[in-house]
Every structure is written in structure tokens, then in C-alpha cells.
Design a protein around this motif. Structure first.
Motif, mmCIF file in Angstrom:
data_model
loop_
_atom_site.group_PDB
_atom_site.id
_atom_site.type_symbol
_atom_site.label_atom_id
_atom_site.label_comp_id
_atom_site.label_asym_id
_atom_site.label_seq_id
_atom_site.Cartn_x
_atom_site.Cartn_y
_atom_site.Cartn_z
ATOM 1 N N PRO A 83 0.808 -1.226 0.000
ATOM 2 C CA PRO A 83 0.000 0.000 0.000
ATOM 3 C C PRO A 83 0.838 1.273 0.000
ATOM 4 O O PRO A 83 0.443 2.268 -0.599
ATOM 5 C CB PRO A 83 -0.796 -0.099 1.307
ATOM 6 N N TYR A 84 1.989 1.243 0.664
ATOM 7 C CA TYR A 84 2.731 2.498 0.739
ATOM 8 C C TYR A 84 3.215 2.944 -0.634
ATOM 9 O O TYR A 84 3.472 4.119 -0.852
ATOM 10 C CB TYR A 84 3.889 2.415 1.749
ATOM 11 N N ALA A 138 0.333 4.730 -2.040
ATOM 12 C CA ALA A 138 0.222 6.014 -1.360
ATOM 13 C C ALA A 138 1.261 6.991 -1.891
ATOM 14 O O ALA A 138 0.977 8.176 -2.082
ATOM 15 C CB ALA A 138 0.395 5.821 0.142
ATOM 16 N N LYS A 164 0.541 10.583 -3.847
ATOM 17 C CA LYS A 164 0.937 11.938 -3.495
ATOM 18 C C LYS A 164 1.765 12.573 -4.596
ATOM 19 O O LYS A 164 2.231 13.705 -4.451
ATOM 20 C CB LYS A 164 1.645 11.958 -2.135
ATOM 21 N N HIS A 211 11.703 4.374 -2.066
ATOM 22 C CA HIS A 211 10.675 3.768 -1.207
ATOM 23 C C HIS A 211 10.742 2.256 -1.218
ATOM 24 O O HIS A 211 10.920 1.626 -0.186
ATOM 25 C CB HIS A 211 9.292 4.240 -1.652
ATOM 26 N N LYS A 259 14.441 0.536 -0.427
ATOM 27 C CA LYS A 259 14.920 0.525 0.949
ATOM 28 C C LYS A 259 14.255 -0.617 1.728
ATOM 29 O O LYS A 259 14.886 -1.235 2.577
ATOM 30 C CB LYS A 259 14.659 1.858 1.622
ATOM 31 N N ASN A 260 13.002 -0.891 1.418
ATOM 32 C CA ASN A 260 12.323 -1.985 2.115
ATOM 33 C C ASN A 260 12.722 -3.340 1.562
ATOM 34 O O ASN A 260 12.718 -4.334 2.281
ATOM 35 C CB ASN A 260 10.811 -1.806 2.033
ATOM 36 N N LEU A 305 18.474 -0.473 7.814
ATOM 37 C CA LEU A 305 17.398 -0.659 6.847
ATOM 38 C C LEU A 305 16.053 -0.820 7.527
ATOM 39 O O LEU A 305 15.035 -0.382 7.016
ATOM 40 C CB LEU A 305 17.676 -1.893 5.988
ATOM 41 N N PRO A 344 14.258 0.116 10.802
ATOM 42 C CA PRO A 344 14.345 0.850 12.056
ATOM 43 C C PRO A 344 13.694 0.111 13.209
ATOM 44 O O PRO A 344 13.973 0.420 14.363
ATOM 45 C CB PRO A 344 13.613 2.154 11.767
ATOM 46 N N ALA A 404 0.019 0.906 6.944
ATOM 47 C CA ALA A 404 0.513 0.185 5.779
ATOM 48 C C ALA A 404 0.831 1.135 4.633
ATOM 49 O O ALA A 404 1.661 0.845 3.782
ATOM 50 C CB ALA A 404 -0.507 -0.849 5.322
ATOM 51 N N ALA A 405 0.132 2.261 4.627
ATOM 52 C CA ALA A 405 0.315 3.189 3.522
ATOM 53 C C ALA A 405 1.509 4.109 3.744
ATOM 54 O O ALA A 405 1.852 4.891 2.875
ATOM 55 C CB ALA A 405 -0.950 4.005 3.304
ATOM 56 N N LEU A 406 2.097 3.997 4.924
ATOM 57 C CA LEU A 406 3.317 4.765 5.173
ATOM 58 C C LEU A 406 4.503 3.828 5.012
ATOM 59 O O LEU A 406 4.441 2.661 5.399
ATOM 60 C CB LEU A 406 3.300 5.349 6.591
ATOM 61 N N ASN A 407 5.576 4.388 4.463
ATOM 62 C CA ASN A 407 6.754 3.564 4.261
ATOM 63 C C ASN A 407 7.415 3.298 5.599
ATOM 64 O O ASN A 407 7.838 4.225 6.290
ATOM 65 C CB ASN A 407 7.721 4.282 3.327
ATOM 66 N N PRO A 408 7.548 2.019 5.994
ATOM 67 C CA PRO A 408 8.052 1.709 7.328
ATOM 68 C C PRO A 408 9.507 2.124 7.544
ATOM 69 O O PRO A 408 9.947 2.246 8.674
ATOM 70 C CB PRO A 408 7.915 0.186 7.423
ATOM 71 N N SER A 409 10.236 2.327 6.469
ATOM 72 C CA SER A 409 11.655 2.564 6.675
ATOM 73 C C SER A 409 12.092 3.993 6.340
ATOM 74 O O SER A 409 13.274 4.263 6.234
ATOM 75 C CB SER A 409 12.471 1.561 5.871
ATOM 76 N N LEU A 410 11.122 4.877 6.167
ATOM 77 C CA LEU A 410 11.490 6.280 5.969
ATOM 78 C C LEU A 410 10.888 7.093 7.109
ATOM 79 O O LEU A 410 9.822 6.764 7.623
ATOM 80 C CB LEU A 410 10.971 6.797 4.622
ATOM 81 N N THR A 419 10.634 12.842 6.170
ATOM 82 C CA THR A 419 10.960 12.587 4.766
ATOM 83 C C THR A 419 9.688 12.350 3.968
ATOM 84 O O THR A 419 9.502 12.904 2.884
ATOM 85 C CB THR A 419 11.861 11.339 4.656
ATOM 86 N N GLN A 420 8.804 11.537 4.532
ATOM 87 C CA GLN A 420 7.628 11.149 3.752
ATOM 88 C C GLN A 420 6.692 12.322 3.509
ATOM 89 O O GLN A 420 6.049 12.398 2.469
ATOM 90 C CB GLN A 420 6.903 9.995 4.443
ATOM 91 N N ILE A 421 6.621 13.218 4.497
ATOM 92 C CA ILE A 421 5.729 14.373 4.284
ATOM 93 C C ILE A 421 6.375 15.385 3.352
ATOM 94 O O ILE A 421 5.727 15.956 2.485
ATOM 95 C CB ILE A 421 5.380 15.026 5.641
ATOM 96 N N TYR A 465 9.750 7.234 13.025
ATOM 97 C CA TYR A 465 9.310 6.288 12.007
ATOM 98 C C TYR A 465 7.849 5.934 12.240
ATOM 99 O O TYR A 465 7.354 6.023 13.378
ATOM 100 C CB TYR A 465 10.176 5.030 12.051
ATOM 101 N N HIS A 516 6.231 3.295 12.737
ATOM 102 C CA HIS A 516 5.864 2.319 13.772
ATOM 103 C C HIS A 516 5.888 2.929 15.168
ATOM 104 O O HIS A 516 5.425 2.316 16.112
ATOM 105 C CB HIS A 516 6.776 1.098 13.701
ATOM 106 N N MET A 552 -0.700 10.768 7.186
ATOM 107 C CA MET A 552 -1.196 10.548 5.819
ATOM 108 C C MET A 552 -1.841 11.808 5.272
ATOM 109 O O MET A 552 -1.618 12.203 4.125
ATOM 110 C CB MET A 552 -2.286 9.467 5.847
ATOM 111 N N MET A 589 0.650 14.406 4.499
ATOM 112 C CA MET A 589 1.323 14.046 3.250
ATOM 113 C C MET A 589 0.477 14.435 2.044
ATOM 114 O O MET A 589 0.965 14.985 1.064
ATOM 115 C CB MET A 589 1.522 12.519 3.216
#
Lengths: 322, 527, 348
Positions: free
Chosen positions: A215-216, A219, A223, A234, A237-238, A311, A313, C120-126, C130-132, C170, C172, C183, C186
């Protein structure tokens, strides 16, 4: 940091096991003096040589002397490089070429070759994997699949020779081997990098396909991010964790691969030293080279672990203790 | 985008520049199979120790390829005083590469350093029965002594490298890595793991001497020895024009050279041979002492076939040497390959009550011998085919070497082993060969040279002892007779003579050195 | 019913200019896919429009095609692999026929979308920062610092406390509600004209739901933005939408102003939805669930797709697919008996 400390402790124990194994296995396969002087040497000559090399001391004493030296960064003295066979008191500097010096002289070349091979392979593999994942089932995807499968299955030794024949002999673009300028590294790096290239490209592709369906990614598209950023920042990195894992595995393979590749290209690295030490039955150098390789492998694994935390966090070094 | 194009252009330019600088003008490049462990003077006794080192370090005398006689190098003249001493008259005005004079004192220092038993150099494998010492008689005269009678002192002097006395005494560590000899090339640099190089010595004595060895005065600015373990990599070097000469190509490389342009394969006899040493009179299985069983094994083998397996090799003439050697018996022929006869011999022996039950001849080789696996397998199969059971075994030197020593025969007795092994004739004379391969081992012999023999025959030992004291034609004839004596008794199987081969770039001619040494003085321009 | 209408008026508070031309209109949009089980029609001939500042609710159960349609509008679903027909007019221009590059320019700038599962719609590793900020930095060419400042501003707007110190956090490390706020921040970064909120509160607990809905309404009002609110929860729509589209099995069942929809639901499905709604005044009463399950897209019943679950179903419904018919101004429904049902409900 306690995690790191504990890991370092484990690594040291591992190294000691490796060292002990090499030491005793080396002594068990035969008397180094006979190996060096040949079958027809006289007993007096053999006895003299054993004395000079310190081989007449009890085995355990030799072992503790060796391990004691290790702690102080002393890997002992080569049996065959230099003049270890001579009485030590004849030389002010103790006689013999220190193994540490031999290993340290060769290590940078191996690191250089491995870095170029892996760096190049990684960069190319990531691009290949990403392209394949961006256009699944397209001709690009098929091409990447074929290329990565081929480069994984190819035998490095054979590939090295093919590269030499093609680029050095027929096209004359690059030297057949040796060490010196930057262009000397290209062919050995290609031969050494082929396997990680294929493996990493395959893993990148499948990890990227997984990530691109998350989903990300939708998303990020929503945007209004450009696709290249979605892929290269994006998703990549994952996708990094499986890629780093496989890269770590491949790095270990790389060290063993370097032994063959260095031999084919006459590259003055640790692998070449190891092969020579094996051919010359030069136990101290063999031990030193194996120790260097083992240390490399352990350091690589540690680096891989640290990269994980960067990688992902959610994983921190302290939490991995459990 | 602009910067990317520029970067690409620079890269390409770099590649092109790199390519043009690959062929360094007037450097003679030799691709060798192994990096030397050191470049110490003692190493010149065997080419394999440090290929090319003879261009930097010279001995006092060396053997001429054609005549088999010793010719002058650093000694212009020499005379045998008695069986323990040799006087050498040195060439005047020769200097080492560090500028110090090559005089009697320097030579005596080198000789004693190289042969010092305490130094335990590998040259000890060619040590004579006594300790060697050297005495300065005057500035240019040296007398070499052996503590025991040694008719081959001149041979040992031809193995001895002479280097700077100053270095041996004041900087011994450098002696092993930065040799200071007197040769036409002076050591320049040793790039560990890659190559070593030497530059032309414009002050070389050979430029002015009228009795200089070799085909010409070498004139290349520099010579570089590149270490490539893989024979295919060495082959690639000459194919790509990177090397002028390749040392020890494989037989398949020589076959390919026939079809390819730009270089060719030059072969000639080497001093190396492969023998099958079948346990005989020392702690051996008694059935191997039966002449019919021995003959059956000797005649079971197809020697042509074995030479084919080896590639660069030929069938010996029933003895362990080549026609140029003193003592070579022209009348002998290689054992006939006749399995039918072998089978009959086995049957005869069995009819006479020789029971082959439990006999299993171990065909054993050392894993550093070329093609040893195929060789051992083929020999085993050929012997099996005539009705003698075998087993085949390839071992590492560490395991194999002790088994060649007398103490181990005893431990394994009764033994039925055929050791398939490469050996080398260090001199064009059967003396050392006969002594080390056939003389009854003597546990008290300090030199130990006969310790790998499996043969004990009083008559032979007596006649050999006498022959070794002889010189000239008498020596030749005595040894010829000994070779015939051994041939009849089926002692050791001469399996093959190994050829020496080089890949040589077109436009060059290479004359083989007398003793397998690669000398630039023996390289000539062919057009 | 009145309570609901009042609630809506209370929340929205402002009025939409009903005479203004729509900012976006969807005309005859159909989206189909080829699947291993055969072709499916996820969206079938859907038409609606939205005006500036308006909140449009799109209601339907999962599988009703509401998300697919909006993702198609956003350009997240493309042809191929989907089969897309119809038009989506933005300022009179059909965006479906635009090249990809041009459509990407629309995203963020003209329309943005937020998703159901914000985590889920946010990148877990950024990092959140950064994402905004990234889209602002890349599309507007802003410096890293300026973009981060912008991110802080946006985070303040969506009421994320101590915004600046959380730039490096992050996803999480955030609660579900906070993730949804991220979200929204963003999505707002490029100041879009239309915000599509796909089930923005479904995954949250009730109190947080309310906060997010209030926030969405607030930013809509402040920015004069149009909001398309996708939900299966009629209650959510009731509180804040001006008009609604009810979707069933990829088709429009009914569309009306909220007032009309609640007063005179004319499709049996809408009626059933309303009955299933928890009521403020009847908290203890059992919810009247709609019997049966929605059809899977690959097995849509013949005729009217709602037929198997419909209490009004007649034999005709199995043979004839009911077309969307206008019942009154801004009120249409796709049922053979819409008029009759409308009559009946208006007399309730």
C-alpha cells in the motif's frame, strides 16, 4: 552495544577454533621438514631444519606459542618465504618473513578486488532487479532473468578464462591479468562479480515485486512522487533486507571465489597467497591466510547485521539480543 | 547530462591510454608458473625455485648444452687437485651489482654460506658426502674442499650462486629478496604476488669477454617475470602479446600453438623423467623378487600410451636418462610392451608355485606430479590386465614423502608398492642417478642420497663405487655397463622422459639452456 | 432520521454553491480486469460529479467497486492491465486520455488520496519528515530545510503535537490515529483541490474516528477543498457529506443529497443500509443486518445484482438490469421499483 561486544566475543572463539583446527590438522598431515627438503634429504639436514623451524618442541608448546603470538598480532614466521630455515641468531631481525606482513601486504588487493566486484555487481544488480520489477513479464524482465540465471550458474574459473580470451586476447582491450592500474581490476572483478550479480538481481527482483504491491507504494504514487523515486527510494529501501542478507552470503562466497579468480588473473591477493602456501606446504602462511579469510567473513557478517538495523528501524542492536 | 557524457569520454580515453601503455617498450616479459619463495643465491641450483634468477646471479662454471662439458662463467679456469679439492681461477675485474668486487674472498663467502649445513637451504638435496668449505689462495684463486671424497665438486660448483659478500655479511635479510649477483641483468623490483623484474647491467663482464656463455649479449632494457599459476592464463598472455616467452605450457597449449599465429611451442628433452619404482629387495613382498613377476609388470605397460597421457613426453631408452649423459647406453632399448608375454610369465611363475593370493601392487603417486591421476589409473589397469591385482593411490607430498624413506619401508613391510614419481637428473652424468636410485641404502650415510633406493646388490654397489671414482671415457663405459646390468634385472621402470617446452613469440629464437635455465643470453632475434 | 440531518448540518456548517459547475465529473466510468477466473467488471458505468468545496460520500460494502473506481481516477490503476472506459473530466478535460506523465502531475497537485490502513500506507523505513516533505521538495524544487519546515507546518495543521521533534520518527512509533494524520499531512503537501479519503477511519477506534473526521472537515473548509469520502459506514457520511453515491457490486444503486438519501431512500439496498445503521436513540436495539452476502465480482447475478438479498425482488429483477433513473433533482436510483419505494419511505 553489549550485543556487539557479545558478538565480538563469539567471533573470537570462532577464530580460535578455526586457528586450532588449522594448526593441528596441518601438523597431522606430515612433517613439514620432509615436505620441504624432499624424500632424499639426509637425517642431519632434516634435524637441522626442524630445529631451526622450532618443530622439535612439543606440539602443545608450539600451539601455545602460536596462540600467544596471535594475541599480540604475531602470526608467526613463514617456513618458506625468507629464511626461516636458518638459525635465528644469524640475523639481527630474528630471521624469517613474518606471516602478518605477508598477509597484510596481500589483504588490500583482495579487499580492492572484492570491493570493485561487489560494488559493481551490486549497483548493476539493483538496477537490473528494479527494472525487472518495474516491468514484470516484459522483455526487460526476461532479459534480466536470463542474465542473472546465467551469471549464477557460470563457473567463475571458466568465466575468468572466457573473459581473458574475449577481452584481452581477441579484442585486446584489457590486460590478461596482473596488478597495477585500474584497468587491471576490470576483468577479475567481472569474473568475481558475476555470481553476486545474478543472485542479488534475482533477490532484488522478487523483493521489489513484493514491495511494489504494498500500500505504501500506492500512497507514494497518490501523493505524486515520480516513479523512479518510488522505486529507488521507497521500495528499494524496504527490499533492502533480503538484498543485504543475500549480499552478506555472497560476500562470504566472494572470498572463496577470490581464491580461484586471483589464481586465474595472477592477482596478488590473499587467495593467491593461500594457494601458494598450500602448494608450498607453508603451514604458518596457510594458517595466517585462513585466519585472515575467517576474520573477513566474521567482519562481513557483523557489517551485515549493522546494516539490517539501518534498513529496518524496528530492529535495533539491543533488541536483537533476544 | 553533459557531465555524464564528459565522464564517459574520460573513461574511454583512460581505457585507450591504458591499452597503449600495456606493451611497455623493450621489456622482455616471461610468464612463469610460480612465484619464487625467495631470490636467494642458493635457489639457482634448480630453475623451478626462481625461474630467471640465473640472469641475475651467476655460478662459477656451468654446463654446456651441446658438449656436456663445464664452461667458464665467473671462474675462467679450474683444476681438480684431488678427490676432495678443486681450485678455481676467477675472472678478473668482475663486480657485483652493488659495485663490490667479485674476488676470492667474496666467492669463498658465497660458497660457504650456500652450502652451510646449519643454514639448511634446500640445496642440501644435492649435497655431496662431505661438508663443503672454501679457502682463499690469492685474490683471484679459490680452493673448494669437501670433507669426504667427492668426485662431483665441479657439479656442485655449477649449482652455486655467487652474490655480494657485503650483503651476506651486513644485510643478510636483503640477500633473500634483493639479490646482488654479477649477471647481465640486475635485480630491480619484486612486486609480491605479481612479478619480479631486473634491468640490463651495462657493466656486465660478458660484454667484454671473449669466452662468454650463451648465444648473444642480451640487450633488452628490462626483463620481467610474471607469476601466473594457471597455464591457461600464461597461454593467454602470449596470445594477447603480453608475454614474449611462456614457461611450462601444457601439452594442449602446444597443440593449439600449432594452429595459432604469433607464437610457437619449442620443445626439447628435459632432465626430468618419470619412473616406476617397484619395491624390490628391501622389506618388499617376496613375490616382487621373482624375476618373472617383475618382468611381467615391466612388459605389461604401454609406454607409448603413457607418453600420450603425459603429453610433452617421450619413451625412454630402457634407462633413466638421456643420450647426452655420461654413462648412457645406446645399445639398450625400452622394455617391450608385450602383455601376452607378461601373461605367460605370470602363468609360468604360478605353475612354479608362486602364489599370487593376497598380492596387490599399490600403484602410488604424489598429487603434485603432472597427470598423476590418469597415469596411476592407466598403469594400474595395464598391470591388472595381465593378471596381477593392483590398487591405485594418489597422495599429498606430506603423506607420500615419508613413505619413500627407508624407515617407512620397514614399518610397512612386506610392501608391494610401485611409486610413480618425477625425478630430475641434476647433471648430465649417470653417477648421481645410479647412486641415488640403485645403491643399497646405508643408514649411516650422512648425505642420504641413496635413501630412496629399493635395490640391494653387492656386486652392483662395488662396481658403482669404482665407476664413481673414474673420469672420462672409462667412467662412461663403466656406467654404460651398469645401466645394462640394471636393465636385465628389471629394477626400476623408466616410464617416460619429460620434454621441456616453452611458448615463444614469433621473431624470437630460444636456445635451451644446458640445464633447463632460462637465460636471456640464449634468446635471439630470428629475423 | 432528523437527528442525522441535523448532525450533518451541525458539522459541515457551510454551504456549497449548488449552481456552480462541478470541479470533477465522472461519466460512464467502467473498469474491468482479466483474472484467472475470467473477466470481472469491478466498476460498471458509474457517473457522478463533485463541486468545489463539496463533500461527496461514496458508500458501499467491500467489493462494491468504490475503491477501484477512485484508484482509477487517481491513476493508480491503469490500462493495461485494467480495461477502462468512460471519462473523468477535470476542468472539462478527460484525464483518462492523458499521458502518464501528465497524469502524475495531477496527483498531489490537483487531487490526493488517503488510505484506510495508514500504517501500511506509510513507508516503514522512511522517517515521517521525509515522507511528508519529499513530494514538496521534489515537485516544488524546495531545499531540504524548506521542505522540512513545510512538513512541520503541515504536521501542525493536522494537529500532530511537537511536530518538529517528530520529524525523525518512524511510522511504527506512531499510533493509528497519528499515522492517519501523517497521511493527511502528506496528502495536503501539494495543496490539492480534491482529496479522496478511502475509508479513512475504518481502522481506528471510535473516539479517534471522530477526531479524524473533524480534522478532514476542518482542512476541507479551510482550504476550500473538495472531499470524496469513501466508506461502508453510512454514519460517517451522514455526519459530513453533502451528497452521496451508493454503490453495489460495481454499479451505482442510488445517488442523492444526504437529506434526500436519508428521507427518501429509493433503492432497497439504501433502505437496508439505513436500517442497519446504529441509532443514537436506539442503542440497545439489535442491528438489523442485511441478509446474505454481497456477490463476488466474478459471479454477479443476472439482472439486478442485489436481487438475491432484496425483499422487494420480483421475477422481472432477474431478467432486466435496472438502469439508473432520475427520481427528482439530484436524486437517482437503479431499481425497477424506485418510485414506489420512494413513495413508501417518504410516508414513513
Amino acid at each position: 552495544m553489549p550485543y556487539l561486544v557479545r558478538r565480538a566475543g563469539h567471533s573470537a572463539i570462532m577464530l580460535l577454533v578455526v586457528v586450532s583446527f588449522v594448526f593441528f590438522a596441518g601438523r597431522m598431515i606430515g612433517d613439514p621438514a620432509i615436505v620441504m627438503l624432499g624424500a632424499s634429504a639426509s637425517d642431519t639436514a632434516l634435524e637441522q631444519l626442524r630445529n631451526n623451524l622450532g618443530l622439535n618442541d612439543p606440539l602443545l608448546m608450539q600451539y601455545f606459542r602460536y596462540v600467544g603470538g596471535l594475541v599480540q598480532g604475531d602470526l608467526g614466521v613463514s617456513f618458506r618465504y625468507g629464511f626461516a630455515q636458518m638459525p635465528a641468531e644469524r640475523f639481527m631481525d630474528g630471521g624469517g618473513t613474518p606471516v602478518m606482513g605477508l598477509v597484510l601486504a596481500r589483504l588490500p588487493q583482495t579487499l580492492y578486488l572484492a570491493a570493485v566486484a561487489l560494488g559493481g555487481a551490486l549497483a548493476l544488480a539493483l538496477v537490473m532487479g528494479c527494472l525487472a520489477a518495474m516491468y514484470p513479464r516484459s522483455w526487460i524482465d526476461h532479459l534480466v532473468n536470463v542474465l542473472s540465471l546465467a551469471s549464477v550458474s557460470v563457473v567463475q574459473f571458466w568465466l575468468g578464462l572466457v573473459l581473458i580470451v574475449l577481452f584481452a586476447v581477441h579484442l585486446g582491450w584489457l590486460p590478461t591479468g596482473g596488478y597495477g592500474s585500474w584497468y587491471h581490476v576490470i576483468l577479475p572483478a567481472l569474473a568475481l562479480g558475476a555470481r553476486p550479480l545474478g543472485r542479488v538481481a534475482q533477490v532484488t527482483r522478487s523483493a521489489m515485486l513484493d514491495e511494489m504491491a504494498r500500500p505504501y507504494v500506492a500512497a507514494a504514487r497518490a501523493k505524486g512522487l515520480p516513479e523512479h523515486r518510488i522505486v529507488s527510494v521507497h521500495a528499494l529501501k524496504n527490499a533492502g533486507i533480503p538484498v543485504v542478507t543475500i549480499t552478506g552470503d555472497e560476500l562470504v562466497q566472494l572470498v572463496t571465489g577470490a581464491i580461484l579468480v586471483e589464481t586465474v588473473f595472477g592477482w596478488p591477493g590473499i587467495g593467491h597467497l593461500l594457494v601458494e602456501a598450500l602448494n608450498n606446504r607453508d603451514l604458518p602462511v596457510l594458517q595466517g591466510a585462513i585466519l585472515a579469510v575467517a576474520t573477513l567473513v566474521i567482519v562481513v557478517n557483523l557489517l551485515v547485521d549493522i546494516t539490517y538495523t539501518y534498513l529496518n528501524p524496528k530492529v535495533s542492536l539491543s533488541s536483537r539480543e533476544n | 547530462m553533459k557531465t555524464r557524457q564528459t565522464a564517459l569520454a574520460i573513461t574511454l580515453a583512460g581505457v585507450l591510454a591504458g591499452v597503449t601503455s600495456l606493451a611497455l617498450a623493450d621489456t622482455f616479459v616471461v610468464a612463469v608458473p610460480q612465484e619464487p619463495q625467495d631470490l636467494a643465491a642458493q635457489g639457482i641450483y634448480k630453475e623451478i625455485n626462481a625461474p630467471g634468477l640465473r640472469n641475475v646471479i651467476e655460478p662459477l662454471i656451468m654446463m654446456d648444452a651441446d658438449s656436456g662439458d663445464y664452461v667458464p662463467v665467473l671462474a675462467q679456469d679450474w683444476e681438480v687437485i684431488d678427490d676432495t679439492s678443486l681450485r678455481l681461477h676467477l675472472r678478473e675485474g668482475v663486480v657485483f651489482h652493488d659495485g663490490t668486487p667479485m674476488d676470492a674472498e667474496a666467492v669463498a663467502t658465497s660458497i660457504e654460506f650456500v652450502w652451510d649445513q646449519e643454514n639448511a637451504f634446500t640445496i642440501q638435496e644435492y649435497a655431496g658426502p662431505g661438508r663443503i668449505s672454501a679457502e682463499v689462495e690469492d685474490d683471484l684463486t679459490v680452493v673448494v674442499h669437501s670433507s669426504e671424497p667427492d668426485p662431483m665438486l665441479d657439479f656442485r660448483m655449477s649449482l652455486t650462486g655467487i652474490t655480494s659478500q657485503d650483503q651476506i655479511e651486513n644485510n643478510p635479510s636483503a640477500h633473500f629478496t634483493q639479490p646482488l649477483g654479477t649477471g647481465p641483468y640486475a635485480f630491480e623490483d619484486w612486486d609480491q604476488g605479481s612479478s619480479w623484474s631486473a634491468v640490463r647491467n651495462d657493466d656486465w663482464w660478458g660484454r667484454a669477454a671473449d669466452d662468454v656463455y650463451g648465444q648473444n649479449i642480451p640487450d633488452y632494457d628490462r626483463v620481467r617475470f610474471e607469476f601466473r599459476t594457471e597455464s591457461s592464463s600464461r597461454m593467454a598472455m602470449i596470445m594477447a602479446g603480453e608475454a614474449d616467452i611462456v614457461v611450462s605450457p601444457q601439452s594442449s597449449d602446444c597443440e593449439r600453438a600449432e594452429r595459432l599465429d604469433g607464437f610457437s611451442c619449442v620443445t626439447g628433452p628435459s632432465s626430468q623423467y618419470i619412473y616406476g619404482r617397484l619395491d624390490y629387495s628391501l622389506f618388499a613382498d617376496e613375490r616382487l623378487e621373482d624375476p618373472r613377476i617383475r618382468a611381467a609388470i615391466f612388459h605389461a605397460l604401454s609406454y607409448e600410451g603413457l607418453a600420450d597421457i603425459l603429453g610433452l613426453a617421450s619413451v625412454p631408452q630402457g634407462q633413466l636418462g638421456t643420450p647426452d649423459m655420461t654413462g648412457f647406453n645406446d645399445a639398450l632399448e625400452q622394455y617391450a610392451s608385450d602383455p601376452q608375454r607378461s601373461m605367460e610369465l605370470v602363468q609360468q611363475a604360478q605353475a612354479d608355485g608362486v602364489n599370487l593370493n593376497g598380492l596387490r601392487v599399490e600403484v602410488m603417486g604424489r598429487d603434485d606430479t603432472p597427470r598423476i591421476g590418469e597415469l596411476v589409473e592407466a598403469i594400474g589397469a595395464m598391470i591388472e590386465a595381465v593378471g596381477i591385482p593392483t590398487r591405485q593411490n594418489v597422495q599429498t607430498p606430506a603423506v607420500a614423502n615419508p613413505r619413500f624413506r627407508i624407515s617407512e619401508y620397514k614399518a610397512e613391510a612386506p610392501r608391494a608398492m610401485m611409486q610413480v614419481h618425477v625425478k630430475e637428473n641434476p647433471a648430465p652424468d649417470f653417477g648421481l642417478n645410479l647412486h641415488s636410485n640403485y645403491a643399497c641404502p646405508d643408514l649411516d650415510d650422512p648425505s642420504g642420497v641413496s635413501r630412496s633406493s629399493v635395490f640391494c646388490d653387492e656386486e652392483f654397489d662395488e662396481r658403482l663405487h669404482e665407476a664413481l671414482t673414474l673420469i672420462g671415457e672409462e667412467r662412461h663405459e663403466a656406467m654404460q655397463e651398469l645401466n645394462a646390468f640394471l636393465h636385465e634385472r628389471y629394477v626400476i621402470i623408466p616410464l617416460a622422459l619429460l620434454d621441456r617446452a616453452y611458448l615463444v613469440r614469433d621473431g624470437l629464437d630460444l636456445t635451451f639452456g644446458p640445464d633447463g635455465r632460462f637465460l636471456l643470453a640464449n634468446v635471439t632475434q630470428s629475423d | 432520521m432528523n437527528a442525522m440531518t441535523e448532525a450533518r448540518t451541525r458539522v459541515t456548517g457551510d454551504r456549497v454553491d449548488v449552481s456552480a459547475a462541478p470541479i470533477m465529473s465522472v461519466e460512464g466510468l467502467s473498469v474491468g480486469f482479466d483474472t484467472p477466473h475470467g473477466p470481472v467488471q469491478a466498476v460498471d458505468n458509474v457517473s457522478w460529479s463533485i463541486r468545489k468545496g463539496e463533500t461527496l460520500g461514496i458508500i458501499g460494502e467491500s467489493g462494491s467497486g468504490k475503491s477501484v473506481g477512485l484508484e482509477t481516477i487517481m491513476g493508480l490503476i491503469t490500462s493495461p492491465p485494467a480495461r477502462i472506459s468512460g471519462q473523468v473530466l477535470l476542468d472539462g478535460q478527460d484525464i483518462l486520455s492523458m499521458p502518464q506523465r501528465q497524469r502524475r502531475q495531477l496527483r498531489g497537485d490537483r487531487m490526493a488520496m488517503i488510505f484506510q490502513d495508514a500504517l501500511a500506507a506509510l513507508n516503514p523505513s522512511l522517517t515521517i519528515g521525509t515522507q511528508i516533505s519529499e513530494v514538496y521538495r521534489i515537485r516544488r524544487g524546495a531545499s531540504r530545510q524548506a521542505a522540512l519546515d513545510k512538513a512541520v507546518e503541515l504536521m501542525d495543521q493536522v494537529k500532530i503535537p511537537s511536530a518538529r521533534s517528530r520529524l525523525k520518527a518512524y511510522p511504527h512509533e506512531f499510533s493509528g490515529g497519528m499515522c492517519q494524520r501523517v497521511m493527511i499531512a502528506m496528502a495536503l503537501a501539494m495543496d490539492p483541490e480534491i482529496l479522496i479519503a478511502d475509508e479513512p477511519t475504518t481502522a481506528l477506534d471510535v473516539t479517534v474516528q471522530r477526531q479524524i473526521m473533524d480534522l478532514l472537515q476542518e482542512v476541507r473548509r479551510e482550504r476550500g477543498m473538495s472531499l470524496i469520502l469513501v466508506t461502508h459506514d453510512l454514519g460517517v457520511v451522514a455526519e459530513c457529506a453533502d451528497r452521496a453515491v451508493v454503490m453495489y457490486s460495481g454499479r451505482m444503486a442510488e445517488t442523492a443529497t444526504m437529506r434526500d438519501l436519508f428521507r427518501t431512500p429509493s433503492h432497497p439496498y439504501t433502505r437496508a443500509l439505513l436500517q442497519a445503521m446504529p441509532r443514537v436513540d436506539a442503542r440497545l436495539e439489535r442491528l438489523q443486518a442485511i441478509p446474505g452476502t454481497p456477490p463476488t465480482l466474478s459471479h454477479i447475478p443476472s439482472g439486478c445484482a442485489f436481487r438475491p438479498r432484496c425483499t422487494f425482488a420480483q421475477p422481472r429483477c432477474a431478467e432486466e438490469k435496472p438502469e439508473l433513473r432520475m427520481l427528482a433533482a439530484e436524486h437517482s436510483a437503479a431499481c425497477h421499483f424506485a418510485e414506489a419505494i420512494r413513495e413508501e419511505t417518504s410516508h414513513d
